[in-house]
Design a protein around this motif. Structure first.
Motif, PDB file in Angstrom:
ATOM      1  N   ARG A 120       3.321  -7.087   7.514  1.00 58.62           N
ATOM      2  CA  ARG A 120       3.221  -8.195   6.458  1.00 58.62           C
ATOM      3  C   ARG A 120       2.009  -7.677   5.526  1.00 58.62           C
ATOM      4  O   ARG A 120       1.899  -7.876   4.293  1.00 58.62           O
ATOM      5  CB  ARG A 120       2.907  -9.414   7.158  1.00 58.62           C
ATOM      6  N   LYS A 121       0.929  -7.118   6.232  1.00 59.22           N
ATOM      7  CA  LYS A 121      -0.427  -6.711   5.602  1.00 59.22           C
ATOM      8  C   LYS A 121      -0.080  -6.028   4.413  1.00 59.22           C
ATOM      9  O   LYS A 121      -0.880  -5.373   3.320  1.00 59.22           O
ATOM     10  CB  LYS A 121      -1.133  -5.992   6.268  1.00 59.22           C
ATOM     11  N   LEU A 122       0.857  -4.784   4.457  1.00 58.37           N
ATOM     12  CA  LEU A 122       1.232  -3.789   3.504  1.00 58.37           C
ATOM     13  C   LEU A 122       1.358  -4.436   2.024  1.00 58.37           C
ATOM     14  O   LEU A 122       0.817  -3.945   1.126  1.00 58.37           O
ATOM     15  CB  LEU A 122       2.494  -3.110   3.600  1.00 58.37           C
ATOM     16  N   GLY A 123       1.893  -5.528   1.769  1.00 57.13           N
ATOM     17  CA  GLY A 123       2.143  -6.018   0.497  1.00 57.13           C
ATOM     18  C   GLY A 123       0.878  -6.562  -0.147  1.00 57.13           C
ATOM     19  O   GLY A 123       0.539  -6.270  -1.116  1.00 57.13           O
ATOM     20  N   GLU A 124      -0.004  -7.045   0.840  1.00 59.75           N
ATOM     21  CA  GLU A 124      -1.355  -7.640   0.509  1.00 59.75           C
ATOM     22  C   GLU A 124      -2.067  -6.364  -0.081  1.00 59.75           C
ATOM     23  O   GLU A 124      -2.812  -6.355  -1.057  1.00 59.75           O
ATOM     24  CB  GLU A 124      -1.910  -8.472   1.563  1.00 59.75           C
ATOM     25  N   MET A 125      -1.901  -5.474   0.810  1.00 62.74           N
ATOM     26  CA  MET A 125      -2.983  -4.288   0.506  1.00 62.74           C
ATOM     27  C   MET A 125      -2.847  -3.552  -0.703  1.00 62.74           C
ATOM     28  O   MET A 125      -3.519  -3.304  -1.500  1.00 62.74           O
ATOM     29  CB  MET A 125      -2.794  -3.216   1.605  1.00 62.74           C
ATOM     30  N   ILE A 126      -1.207  -3.419  -1.005  1.00 65.38           N
ATOM     31  CA  ILE A 126      -0.666  -2.789  -2.171  1.00 65.38           C
ATOM     32  C   ILE A 126      -1.014  -3.606  -3.463  1.00 65.38           C
ATOM     33  O   ILE A 126      -1.294  -3.097  -4.422  1.00 65.38           O
ATOM     34  CB  ILE A 126       0.658  -2.295  -2.045  1.00 65.38           C
ATOM     35  N   ALA A 127      -1.114  -4.921  -3.143  1.00 67.70           N
ATOM     36  CA  ALA A 127      -1.338  -5.703  -4.334  1.00 67.70           C
ATOM     37  C   ALA A 127      -2.697  -6.147  -4.802  1.00 67.70           C
ATOM     38  O   ALA A 127      -3.131  -6.805  -5.614  1.00 67.70           O
ATOM     39  CB  ALA A 127      -0.483  -7.081  -4.207  1.00 67.70           C
ATOM     40  N   ASN A 128      -3.706  -5.623  -3.716  1.00 65.36           N
ATOM     41  CA  ASN A 128      -5.117  -5.767  -3.833  1.00 65.36           C
ATOM     42  C   ASN A 128      -5.631  -5.605  -5.128  1.00 65.36           C
ATOM     43  O   ASN A 128      -5.240  -4.586  -5.807  1.00 65.36           O
ATOM     44  CB  ASN A 128      -5.831  -5.271  -2.823  1.00 65.36           C
ATOM     45  N   SER A 129      -6.656  -6.437  -5.703  1.00 66.11           N
ATOM     46  CA  SER A 129      -7.125  -6.219  -6.988  1.00 66.11           C
ATOM     47  C   SER A 129      -8.046  -4.708  -7.090  1.00 66.11           C
ATOM     48  O   SER A 129      -8.195  -4.456  -8.237  1.00 66.11           O
ATOM     49  CB  SER A 129      -7.867  -7.532  -7.300  1.00 66.11           C
ATOM     50  N   ASP A 130      -8.645  -4.298  -5.888  1.00 68.33           N
ATOM     51  CA  ASP A 130      -9.136  -3.105  -6.035  1.00 68.33           C
ATOM     52  C   ASP A 130      -8.004  -1.896  -6.062  1.00 68.33           C
ATOM     53  O   ASP A 130      -7.452  -1.659  -4.988  1.00 68.33           O
ATOM     54  CB  ASP A 130     -10.015  -3.012  -4.707  1.00 68.33           C
ATOM     55  N   ARG A 131      -7.663  -1.553  -7.231  1.00 64.51           N
ATOM     56  CA  ARG A 131      -6.668  -0.604  -7.509  1.00 64.51           C
ATOM     57  C   ARG A 131      -6.816   0.620  -6.614  1.00 64.51           C
ATOM     58  O   ARG A 131      -5.705   1.411  -6.340  1.00 64.51           O
ATOM     59  CB  ARG A 131      -6.161  -0.483  -9.010  1.00 64.51           C
ATOM     60  N   GLU A 132      -8.216   1.221  -6.534  1.00 62.13           N
ATOM     61  CA  GLU A 132      -8.415   2.503  -5.728  1.00 62.13           C
ATOM     62  C   GLU A 132      -7.820   2.138  -4.222  1.00 62.13           C
ATOM     63  O   GLU A 132      -7.092   3.056  -3.689  1.00 62.13           O
ATOM     64  CB  GLU A 132      -9.864   2.744  -5.987  1.00 62.13           C
ATOM     65  N   ARG A 133      -8.316   1.000  -3.753  1.00 60.69           N
ATOM     66  CA  ARG A 133      -7.758   0.668  -2.466  1.00 60.69           C
ATOM     67  C   ARG A 133      -6.263   0.802  -2.240  1.00 60.69           C
ATOM     68  O   ARG A 133      -5.774   1.277  -1.326  1.00 60.69           O
ATOM     69  CB  ARG A 133      -8.287  -0.548  -1.755  1.00 60.69           C
ATOM     70  N   ALA A 134      -5.678  -0.031  -3.230  1.00 59.26           N
ATOM     71  CA  ALA A 134      -4.111   0.111  -3.352  1.00 59.26           C
ATOM     72  C   ALA A 134      -3.558   1.455  -3.274  1.00 59.26           C
ATOM     73  O   ALA A 134      -2.805   1.702  -2.786  1.00 59.26           O
ATOM     74  CB  ALA A 134      -3.637  -1.029  -4.268  1.00 59.26           C
ATOM     75  N   LYS A 135      -4.092   2.123  -4.241  1.00 61.83           N
ATOM     76  CA  LYS A 135      -3.475   3.504  -4.192  1.00 61.83           C
ATOM     77  C   LYS A 135      -3.820   4.388  -3.026  1.00 61.83           C
ATOM     78  O   LYS A 135      -2.794   4.998  -2.615  1.00 61.83           O
ATOM     79  CB  LYS A 135      -4.473   4.345  -5.601  1.00 61.83           C
ATOM     80  N   ARG A 136      -4.869   4.297  -2.427  1.00 63.91           N
ATOM     81  CA  ARG A 136      -4.940   5.044  -1.134  1.00 63.91           C
ATOM     82  C   ARG A 136      -3.942   4.541  -0.173  1.00 63.91           C
ATOM     83  O   ARG A 136      -3.232   5.437   0.563  1.00 63.91           O
ATOM     84  CB  ARG A 136      -6.366   4.773  -0.589  1.00 63.91           C
ATOM     85  N   VAL A 137      -3.591   3.233   0.136  1.00 71.07           N
ATOM     86  CA  VAL A 137      -2.826   2.610   0.849  1.00 71.07           C
ATOM     87  C   VAL A 137      -1.259   3.142   0.613  1.00 71.07           C
ATOM     88  O   VAL A 137      -0.525   3.667   1.382  1.00 71.07           O
ATOM     89  CB  VAL A 137      -2.791   1.084   0.954  1.00 71.07           C
ATOM     90  N   THR A 138      -1.034   3.218  -0.580  1.00 66.00           N
ATOM     91  CA  THR A 138       0.198   3.584  -1.176  1.00 66.00           C
ATOM     92  C   THR A 138       0.564   5.055  -0.822  1.00 66.00           C
ATOM     93  O   THR A 138       1.579   5.402  -0.616  1.00 66.00           O
ATOM     94  CB  THR A 138       0.322   3.237  -2.766  1.00 66.00           C
ATOM     95  N   GLU A 139      -0.441   5.827  -1.111  1.00 67.15           N
ATOM     96  CA  GLU A 139      -0.420   7.319  -1.020  1.00 67.15           C
ATOM     97  C   GLU A 139      -0.109   7.519   0.586  1.00 67.15           C
ATOM     98  O   GLU A 139       0.665   8.463   0.698  1.00 67.15           O
ATOM     99  CB  GLU A 139      -1.537   7.995  -1.504  1.00 67.15           C
ATOM    100  N   VAL A 140      -0.815   6.921   1.406  1.00 65.55           N
ATOM    101  CA  VAL A 140      -0.682   7.251   2.716  1.00 65.55           C
ATOM    102  C   VAL A 140       0.686   6.831   3.201  1.00 65.55           C
ATOM    103  O   VAL A 140       1.399   7.269   4.066  1.00 65.55           O
ATOM    104  CB  VAL A 140      -1.588   6.379   3.632  1.00 65.55           C
ATOM    105  N   MET A 141       1.138   5.552   2.658  1.00 69.30           N
ATOM    106  CA  MET A 141       2.274   5.120   3.327  1.00 69.30           C
ATOM    107  C   MET A 141       3.441   6.067   2.671  1.00 69.30           C
ATOM    108  O   MET A 141       4.466   5.882   3.301  1.00 69.30           O
ATOM    109  CB  MET A 141       2.705   3.663   2.269  1.00 69.30           C
ATOM    110  N   LEU A 142       3.462   6.531   1.462  1.00 70.89           N
ATOM    111  CA  LEU A 142       4.485   7.370   0.962  1.00 70.89           C
ATOM    112  C   LEU A 142       4.561   8.628   1.849  1.00 70.89           C
ATOM    113  O   LEU A 142       5.803   9.224   1.914  1.00 70.89           O
ATOM    114  CB  LEU A 142       4.286   7.639  -0.246  1.00 70.89           C
TER     115      LEU A 142
END
Length: 158
Positions: A120-142
């Protein structure tokens, strides 16, 4: 208030698929089953079976009605979970039942239906207003097949 129900067309084994889904997904149940008593474009009387079921809080109708279109990635069922143990249990159950792993938490079940088994947290992390954090999560998830929640949280924290 209208009720919205996702309809899943199975060539065969709709009941078997539904029984598997409700055995694996918490808070799920099978409702009514109807055998159509009339001849249909799919076959003679009794050849079409409708199974109402609920996964979590989402209503579905499975229809066994012979071959038509195959399932594809344009429709998937996302199961949003709170722990790695839940992710592992459901992921492993699908694979043990003939499923095929794909990328980024996706898999196909043995009937060809696509599922996303994700925290459930994945959507929250990717949508986070800190786009650098969201980018890191997205890159790891991919780079993942089955989702590793701890690795996503580590990427989010930096």
């Amino acid at each position: 208030m209208p009720k919205v129900v996702s309809n899943l067309w199975f060539a065969e084994q709709a009941r078997e698929a539904v029984e598997f889904y409700v055995s694996v997904i918490p808070d799920s149940r099978i409702g009514s089953t109807t055998i159509l008593p009339a001849e249909t474009p799919s076959g003679p009387p009794g050849s079409v079976e409708l199974v109402e079921f609920t996964l979590g809080d989402q209503a579905f109708l499975a229809m066994k009605a012979g071959p038509l279109d195959s399932f594809n990635h344009s429709f998937s069922i996302a199961v949003l979970l709170d722990s790695q143990a839940e992710i592992d249990r459901i992921w492993d159950a699908f694979l043990a039942n003939g499923g095929t792993p794909e990328a980024c938490g996706w898999l196909k079940d043995r009937w060809g239906l696509s599922w996303q088994i994700v925290p459930r947290k994945l959507g929250e992390m990717i949508a986070n207003s800190d786009r650098e954090r969201a980018k890191r999560v997205t890159e790891v998830m991919l780079g993942m097949v089955k989702i590793d929640l701890a690795a996503l949280e580590k990427a989010f924290k930096g």
